[in-house]
Design a protein around this motif. Structure first.
Motif, PDB file in Angstrom:
ATOM      1  N   TRP A 101      -3.404  -6.570   3.483  1.00 39.67           N
ATOM      2  CA  TRP A 101      -4.533  -6.149   4.310  1.00 39.67           C
ATOM      3  C   TRP A 101      -5.823  -6.134   3.501  1.00 39.67           C
ATOM      4  CZ3 TRP A 101      -4.208  -6.703   9.154  1.00 39.67           C
ATOM      5  CH2 TRP A 101      -3.023  -6.453   9.840  1.00 39.67           C
ATOM      6  N   ALA A 118      -9.168  -8.157   4.523  1.00 38.36           N
ATOM      7  CA  ALA A 118     -10.493  -7.541   4.572  1.00 38.36           C
ATOM      8  C   ALA A 118     -11.479  -8.343   3.725  1.00 38.36           C
ATOM      9  CB  ALA A 118     -10.425  -6.096   4.076  1.00 38.36           C
ATOM     10  N   ASN A 122     -21.999  -7.663  10.698  1.00 39.28           N
ATOM     11  CA  ASN A 122     -20.741  -7.567  11.440  1.00 39.28           C
ATOM     12  C   ASN A 122     -20.878  -8.136  12.845  1.00 39.28           C
ATOM     13  OD1 ASN A 122     -19.305  -6.374   9.356  1.00 39.28           O
ATOM     14  ND2 ASN A 122     -19.768  -4.289  10.020  1.00 39.28           N
ATOM     15  N   TYR A 129      -9.200  -8.697  13.441  1.00 36.55           N
ATOM     16  CA  TYR A 129      -9.320  -7.730  12.352  1.00 36.55           C
ATOM     17  C   TYR A 129     -10.709  -7.088  12.338  1.00 36.55           C
ATOM     18  CZ  TYR A 129      -9.813  -5.651   7.789  1.00 36.55           C
ATOM     19  OH  TYR A 129     -10.060  -4.755   6.779  1.00 36.55           O
ATOM     20  N   ASP A 171     -11.584  -3.176  12.889  1.00 40.49           N
ATOM     21  CA  ASP A 171     -12.129  -2.477  11.730  1.00 40.49           C
ATOM     22  C   ASP A 171     -13.496  -1.853  12.027  1.00 40.49           C
ATOM     23  OD1 ASP A 171     -11.972  -1.861   8.809  1.00 40.49           O
ATOM     24  OD2 ASP A 171     -13.781  -3.112   8.760  1.00 40.49           O
ATOM     25  N   ASP A 172     -14.316  -2.488  12.863  1.00 41.64           N
ATOM     26  CA  ASP A 172     -15.651  -1.977  13.178  1.00 41.64           C
ATOM     27  C   ASP A 172     -15.946  -2.213  14.654  1.00 41.64           C
ATOM     28  OD1 ASP A 172     -18.249  -1.029  13.112  1.00 41.64           O
ATOM     29  OD2 ASP A 172     -19.085  -2.834  12.177  1.00 41.64           O
TER      30      ASP A 172
END
Length: 487
Positions: A221, A225, A398, A448, A452-453
């Motif tokens: 992971w 990332a 992002n 992902y 994650d965000d």
């Protein structure tokens, strides 16, 4: 009304209904309202290289190292691989449809849906708006290191406006400026690699760090990332598709220039990552003191040059790198609006070309206004404490990744759906297994990043709402036929 020498989208199905009078790219300029073909294969190669080698490599290495550990160069290699596989789909589609609009044009032809075409158009616009806002904010941070008197927001706004002005002057000037800035930013990365080589030659380098996973949690992971962050550094290659109509002989030059530029950028990224890992200990690369990771490499006293001089020179190079990437984003925004206005997806006023400069001036003005508005809103949100702990630069980055990965996946699917259509002797065909791998990679990274965000989806929704306004304007005003002529 639509140009008789170009395919026009049927308002009901979004498919080309009129064959072009000649193959795109065979002439210099098709008419007085067409964009000027001035980009050679060599200029396009550096255009791609400069866009990919933008600010990401200068600001993201510390974040990737924090996610993975000393072996973070593997994340860059994997991110480069996934992006290059996606680039193959773009290369295939550009040789079929060498026109402005890029992904929106491809998806529109593949799915025959005006609504879907609109969604991709505004997603691409939103991604470039977010990227330009993030980069402009980063530019103001570097600018403050040299002169901190002007407010950061003012510096960012002036920066965006100046780049829009450069693009208004003409695409040849914009791409030439891109070439010059590419040489400057690559020189900065060459400095990092040279420092790494000098460190290895001195015998002080520890090669074992290159296989070390020091981040907390599951190494798999951690690597994922890191790949997601590194992938952001590879975004931008898709912008080249939006200048296809301004490229000389795009069917021959695009595949080589696009894939070649991406591979070249990937090699540089991996070399820089390896050099940074060898020269600076992992805990210092994580960027705990607020200094960019590459500046810490420069400050490592490996070469006999005063630290102050090295830091100043490298800061200027970083600002040039940010300028380079943002310039390409500004070009892309206006070309997307220009291309899709001719396809009647957004109001036709965006297809106006300046009579003397031959630039899509209305699209440029609108794009600059949106980015400035985004900067103002983002700054206000941050000052109110509503923007979270990551800051405006990371938040908008992002947003760019989420939208871009979505688009990349659909472009690969479009390449499959358009197999057997509009193909000729000069059409490039990407290997099918590689495109499948690219689709899987893009989908996995998208899932992902969203998990994650998830707050990035709020910003995405806000930017997409702007597209709804454009859509409603087109429908209410009934501005069918994008090209209103030069002005």
């Amino acid at each position: 009304m639509s140009d008789p020498g170009r395919p026009a989208l049927d308002p009901d199905v979004g498919e080309a209904t009129a064959a072009p009078a000649r193959a795109p790219g065979e002439g210099a300029d098709d008419g007085p309202d067409d964009l000027h073909r001035a980009i050679t294969g060599r200029l396009l190669f550096f255009y791609v290289l400069g866009d990919v080698l933008g600010s990401g490599i200068y600001v993201l290495i510390g974040a990737v190292a924090a996610a993975v550990g000393g072996a973070f160069w593997l994340a860059f290699m994997a991110g480069v691989t996934v992006a290059t596989l996606t680039g193959l789909a773009y290369a295939e589609l550009v040789t079929k449809y060498p026109q402005a609009a890029g992904a929106a044009l491809y998806v529109g032809k593949a799915f025959r849906s005006p609504a879907f075409t609109f969604l991709i158009t505004i997603s691409m616009l939103s991604a470039t708006f977010a990227a330009a806002g993030s980069l402009a904010t980063g530019f103001s941070t570097y600018f403050a290191a040299i002169w901190d008197a002007p407010p950061a927001l003012l510096v960012s706004i002036v920066f965006v406006c100046l780049l829009a002005l450069v693009n208004f002057i003409g695409i040849t000037e914009s791409v030439t400026a891109n070439l010059v800035m590419t040489v400057v930013e690559v020189s900065g990365l060459v400095i990092i690699v040279a420092i790494g080589i000098a460190h290895v030659v001195s015998g002080e380098a520890d090669a074992g760090v290159l296989t070390s996973f020091e981040a907390e949690g599951n190494p798999v992971w951690a690597l994922v990332a890191g790949i997601a962050l590194a992938f952001f550094a590879m975004t931008g290659f898709e912008n080249a598709a939006n200048v296809a109509e301004e490229t000389v002989d795009p069917r021959r030059t695009f595949p080589r220039a696009l894939v070649g530029g991406m591979v070249g950028a990937g090699i540089v990224y991996v070399l820089v990552a390896v050099s940074a890992a060898l020269v600076v200990p992992f805990d210092r690369l994580v960027d705990t003191d607020g200094d960019p990771a590459l500046l810490q490499v420069v400050q490592a006293d490996v070469v006999p040059v005063p630290n102050g001089t090295m830091v100043t020179v490298f800061s200027v190079i970083a600002m040039v790198a940010i300028t380079n990437t943002t310039l390409v984003a500004v070009v892309t925004q206006s070309r997307i609006l220009f291309g899709m206005a001719r396809e009647d997806v957004v109001p036709g006023v965006f297809a106006r070309v300046h009579a003397t400069r031959r630039s899509p001036w209305v699209a440029l003005l609108f794009a600059a206004t949106v980015v400035v508005g985004l900067l103002c809103v983002g700054t206000a949100v941050d000052r109110a404490g509503w923007g979270g702990s990551d800051g405006l630069v990371t938040t908008l980055a992002n947003v760019t990744v989420v939208l871009t990965l979505f688009i990349y996946g659909l472009v690969i699917v479009s390449a499959f759906r358009l197999r057997g259509h509009d193909e000729g002797p000069g059409t490039f065909r990407a290997p099918t297994p590689l495109l499948v791998l690219g689709l899987v990679g893009n989908t996995a990274l998208l899932l992902y990043v969203v998990v994650d965000d998830w707050t990035s989806l709020v910003w995405c929704a806000g930017l997409l709402a702007l597209g709804v306004v454009l859509y409603l304007c087109e429908r209410v005003l009934g501005a069918r036929g994008g090209r209103d002529g030069g002005a």
